[in-house]
Design an enzyme around this catalytic site. Structure first.
Site, PDB file in Angstrom:
ATOM      1  N   ARG A   1       0.672  -1.264   0.177  1.00 17.41           N
ATOM      2  CA  ARG A   1      -0.072  -0.023   0.023  1.00 17.41           C
ATOM      3  C   ARG A   1       0.885   1.222   0.025  1.00 17.41           C
ATOM      4  O   ARG A   1       1.961   1.172   0.185  1.00 17.41           O
ATOM      5  CB  ARG A   1      -1.058   0.036   1.233  1.00 17.41           C
ATOM      6  CG  ARG A   1      -0.662  -0.651   2.320  1.00 17.41           C
ATOM      7  CD  ARG A   1       0.331   0.065   3.262  1.00 17.41           C
ATOM      8  NE  ARG A   1       0.328   1.373   3.460  1.00 17.41           N
ATOM      9  CZ  ARG A   1       0.989   2.157   3.460  1.00 17.41           C
ATOM     10  NH1 ARG A   1       2.219   2.034   3.587  1.00 17.41           N
ATOM     11  NH2 ARG A   1       0.797   3.473   3.667  1.00 17.41           N
ATOM     12  N   GLY A   2       0.255   2.457  -0.067  1.00 19.45           N
ATOM     13  CA  GLY A   2       0.972   3.618  -0.311  1.00 19.45           C
ATOM     14  C   GLY A   2       1.085   4.026  -1.872  1.00 19.45           C
ATOM     15  O   GLY A   2       1.346   2.952  -2.557  1.00 19.45           O
ATOM     16  N   ALA A   3       0.643   5.216  -2.053  1.00 19.81           N
ATOM     17  CA  ALA A   3       0.581   5.627  -3.424  1.00 19.81           C
ATOM     18  C   ALA A   3       1.857   5.334  -4.379  1.00 19.81           C
ATOM     19  O   ALA A   3       1.518   4.522  -5.381  1.00 19.81           O
ATOM     20  CB  ALA A   3       0.456   6.954  -3.616  1.00 19.81           C
TER      21      ALA A   3
ATOM     22  N   ARG B   1      -7.378  -0.398  -7.080  1.00 18.67           N
ATOM     23  CA  ARG B   1      -7.680   0.857  -6.088  1.00 18.67           C
ATOM     24  C   ARG B   1      -7.855   2.149  -6.896  1.00 18.67           C
ATOM     25  O   ARG B   1      -6.866   2.422  -7.622  1.00 18.67           O
ATOM     26  CB  ARG B   1      -6.507   0.913  -5.086  1.00 18.67           C
ATOM     27  CG  ARG B   1      -6.510  -0.282  -4.262  1.00 18.67           C
ATOM     28  CD  ARG B   1      -5.582  -0.094  -3.038  1.00 18.67           C
ATOM     29  NE  ARG B   1      -6.180   0.930  -1.964  1.00 18.67           N
ATOM     30  CZ  ARG B   1      -5.598   1.201  -0.928  1.00 18.67           C
ATOM     31  NH1 ARG B   1      -4.350   1.049  -0.826  1.00 18.67           N
ATOM     32  NH2 ARG B   1      -6.151   1.968  -0.054  1.00 18.67           N
TER      33      ARG B   1
ATOM     34  N   GLN C   1      -2.181   2.489   9.733  1.00 21.91           N
ATOM     35  CA  GLN C   1      -0.884   2.471   9.236  1.00 21.91           C
ATOM     36  C   GLN C   1       0.183   3.185  10.102  1.00 21.91           C
ATOM     37  O   GLN C   1       1.462   2.938   9.878  1.00 21.91           O
ATOM     38  CB  GLN C   1      -1.042   3.349   7.829  1.00 21.91           C
ATOM     39  CG  GLN C   1      -1.545   2.500   6.774  1.00 21.91           C
ATOM     40  CD  GLN C   1      -3.050   2.972   6.735  1.00 21.91           C
ATOM     41  OE1 GLN C   1      -3.473   3.081   7.638  1.00 21.91           O
ATOM     42  NE2 GLN C   1      -3.662   2.571   5.389  1.00 21.91           N
TER      43      GLN C   1
ATOM     44  N   ASP D   1      -1.920  11.100  -2.105  1.00 23.28           N
ATOM     45  CA  ASP D   1      -2.427   9.966  -3.033  1.00 23.28           C
ATOM     46  C   ASP D   1      -2.934  10.608  -4.259  1.00 23.28           C
ATOM     47  O   ASP D   1      -2.853  10.065  -5.264  1.00 23.28           O
ATOM     48  CB  ASP D   1      -3.614   8.894  -2.559  1.00 23.28           C
ATOM     49  CG  ASP D   1      -3.109   8.281  -1.274  1.00 23.28           C
ATOM     50  OD1 ASP D   1      -3.196   8.901  -0.354  1.00 23.28           O
ATOM     51  OD2 ASP D   1      -2.779   7.021  -1.577  1.00 23.28           O
TER      52      ASP D   1
ATOM     53  N   ASN E   1      -5.527  12.180   0.559  1.00 29.57           N
ATOM     54  CA  ASN E   1      -4.581  11.641   1.460  1.00 29.57           C
ATOM     55  C   ASN E   1      -5.360  10.914   2.406  1.00 29.57           C
ATOM     56  O   ASN E   1      -6.517  10.850   2.353  1.00 29.57           O
ATOM     57  CB  ASN E   1      -3.680  12.477   2.042  1.00 29.57           C
ATOM     58  CG  ASN E   1      -2.442  11.545   2.631  1.00 29.57           C
ATOM     59  OD1 ASN E   1      -1.818  10.849   2.019  1.00 29.57           O
ATOM     60  ND2 ASN E   1      -2.218  11.688   3.881  1.00 29.57           N
ATOM     61  N   LYS E   2      -4.711   9.925   3.455  1.00 25.48           N
ATOM     62  CA  LYS E   2      -5.212   9.287   4.268  1.00 25.48           C
ATOM     63  C   LYS E   2      -6.632   9.776   5.038  1.00 25.48           C
ATOM     64  O   LYS E   2      -6.121  10.980   5.386  1.00 25.48           O
ATOM     65  CB  LYS E   2      -4.221   8.447   5.153  1.00 25.48           C
ATOM     66  CG  LYS E   2      -4.911   7.407   6.238  1.00 25.48           C
ATOM     67  CD  LYS E   2      -5.637   6.462   5.513  1.00 25.48           C
ATOM     68  CE  LYS E   2      -5.055   5.607   4.603  1.00 25.48           C
ATOM     69  NZ  LYS E   2      -5.997   4.774   3.525  1.00 25.48           N
TER      70      LYS E   2
HETATM   71  O1  MRU Z   1      -4.529   3.267   1.992  1.00 26.44           O
HETATM   72  P1  MRU Z   1      -3.086   3.301   2.045  1.00 26.44           P
HETATM   73  O2  MRU Z   1      -2.289   2.864   3.247  1.00 26.44           O
HETATM   74  O3  MRU Z   1      -2.447   2.887   0.571  1.00 26.44           O
HETATM   75  O4  MRU Z   1      -2.869   5.146   2.214  1.00 26.44           O
HETATM   76  C1  MRU Z   1      -1.586   5.602   2.115  1.00 26.44           C
HETATM   77  C2  MRU Z   1      -1.590   6.842   2.211  1.00 26.44           C
HETATM   78  O5  MRU Z   1      -2.623   7.609   2.331  1.00 26.44           O
HETATM   79  C3  MRU Z   1      -0.384   7.789   2.037  1.00 26.44           C
HETATM   80  O6  MRU Z   1      -0.248   8.869   3.110  1.00 26.44           O
HETATM   81  C4  MRU Z   1      -0.089   8.084   0.717  1.00 26.44           C
HETATM   82  O7  MRU Z   1      -0.010   7.011  -0.211  1.00 26.44           O
HETATM   83  C5  MRU Z   1       1.311   8.848   0.499  1.00 26.44           C
HETATM   84  S1  MRU Z   1       2.597   7.520   0.726  1.00 26.44           S
HETATM   85  C6  MRU Z   1       4.019   7.859   0.093  1.00 26.44           C
END
Ligand code: MRU
Length: 354
Positions: free
Chosen positions: A49-51, A92, A199, A240, A250-251
């Site tokens: 996970r993470g963009a 996603r 996370q 994201d 973002n999250k």
């Molecule tokens: O749902 P996730 O864990 O994929 O969400 C991740 C985030 O929201 C991060 O803050 C974002 O992707 C930036 S990661 C460098």
């Protein structure tokens, strides 16, 4: 500080290996993805996970499909790869890096039209490796640029996970924190636990501990009172998707932090590579927000905290308006409002240097 680099995505002999992030920080297990379906599920289920990390993983997913294609003609090969692209695009919806990486793989495929399938497979593999390597370099530049903004800060708050586990390198927002901490040993981080998927508690705390940085883990509802007490000097988060006017997905929980930062006069920074920009969209209203399984709310980490049949609302992300963001850190430099101008010129600069 610990020197061994954390790297959650490995490509070995044509097969993708992912660190199973759902088990961290308690167990380190690697998942082998040798079909495009396994890669797609790993993204959907959040093994990865993470963009930026899901963009890199999707690119490798295309390479997995290409290298395993049994197609005897260029046309049949193209069909196999396009099927993989289609599947991976449906994993996603919010992080634009995934679509950016898939578009780049598709462009490469188009450039190779007519070449023999095994050559095309190797070229697509090389493209995925290149995307991965480039992201590592972007993270280094984000770290340096973001650290400039954090110089002089004693207490920095961050949300979600934006470190090595979320990218191909040392991270986005977290890279700024680790770079700043190398110069300022007194830097202390407030790590938001990041409900509902945790996370922050599971991954960011693990990463800052690994880096030897002073930190405290807090639940998300503690940040307002810390800000009121003057114990937060800056907030830095990842992204994201960032659209033309600076609105940033973002999250979930990021928007609340930005509102609180404004109320307390605290700078609120976003850090992301230009691969997270989506300047074709003019405002955050156009961003599709992923809704996730209700069980992530009622059963965090598999533990029941509410009745299974309760109605649940579980958006994975929110949108922070650009006007609440003090600055957006990109690998090209630091952008400030008006974002429709500064982001466009940063993107042009990054494209010119590519
Ligand atoms: O749902 P996730 O864990 O994929 O969400 C991740 C985030 O929201 C991060 O803050 C974002 O992707 C930036 S990661 C460098």
């Amino acid at each position: 500080m610990a020197s061994q680099k954390l790297r959650p995505i490995l490509w070995k002999k044509g097969t993708l290996h992912l660190l199973e992030q759902r088990l961290l920080p308690f167990r380190e297990k690697w998942v082998k993805c040798d079909t495009v379906e396994k890669v797609a599920r790993a993204i959907e289920d959040m093994t990865v996970r993470g963009a930026p990390a899901i963009g890199i993983t999707a690119a490798y997913g295309v390479a997995v499909a290409a290298l395993r294609s049994k197609a005897g003609t260029p046309l049949a090969f193209k069909r196999d790869v396009e099927k993989a692209l289609l599947r991976l695009r449906k994993t996603r919806p919010t992080a634009v890096n995934l679509f950016w990486a898939l578009e780049r793989m598709q462009l490469r495929l188009k450039e190779m039209t007519g070449a023999n399938p095994s050559d095309q497979g190797r070229w697509l593999e090389r493209e995925a490796l290149e995307i991965h390597k480039e992201d590592e370099a972007l993270c280094g530049r984000l770290g340096k640029n973001g650290a400039r903004l954090l110089a002089g800060c004693r207490n920095v708050l961050t949300h979600c996970n934006t470190g090595a586990l979320a990218t191909g390198g040392d991270g986005t927002a977290l890279s700024a924190i680790t770079t700043a901490a190398r110069k300022n040993r007194k830097l202390h981080v407030w790590v938001d636990e990041t409900r509902p998927y945790l996370q922050g508690a599971r991954l960011t705390a693990y990463e800052v501990a690994h880096a030897g940085i002073d930190f405290h883990l807090i639940t998300d509802n503690m940040s307002a009172s810390l800000m009121k007490q003057g114990r937060v000097d800056a907030i830095i988060v990842g992204a994201d998707r960032i659209v033309a006017n600076g609105d940033t997905a973002n999250k979930i929980g990021t928007y609340a932090l930005a509102v609180l930062a404004k109320a307390h006069g605290i700078p609120f920074y976003v850090s992301a590579p230009t691969t997270t920009l989506d300047l074709a969209k003019s405002s955050g209203k156009e961003i599709v927000i992923e809704q996730r399984n209700p069980r992530e709310v009622t059963h965090p980490q598999g533990v029941a905290i509410a009745k299974e049949d309760y109605p649940v609302y579980n958006p994975a992300f929110d949108v922070t308006p650009g006007e609440l963001i003090t600055a957006i850190v990109l690998e090209t430099g630091i952008c400030r409002a008006p974002y429709h101008r500064s982001l466009r010129s940063a993107l042009a600069q990054s494209q010119a240097s590519a």
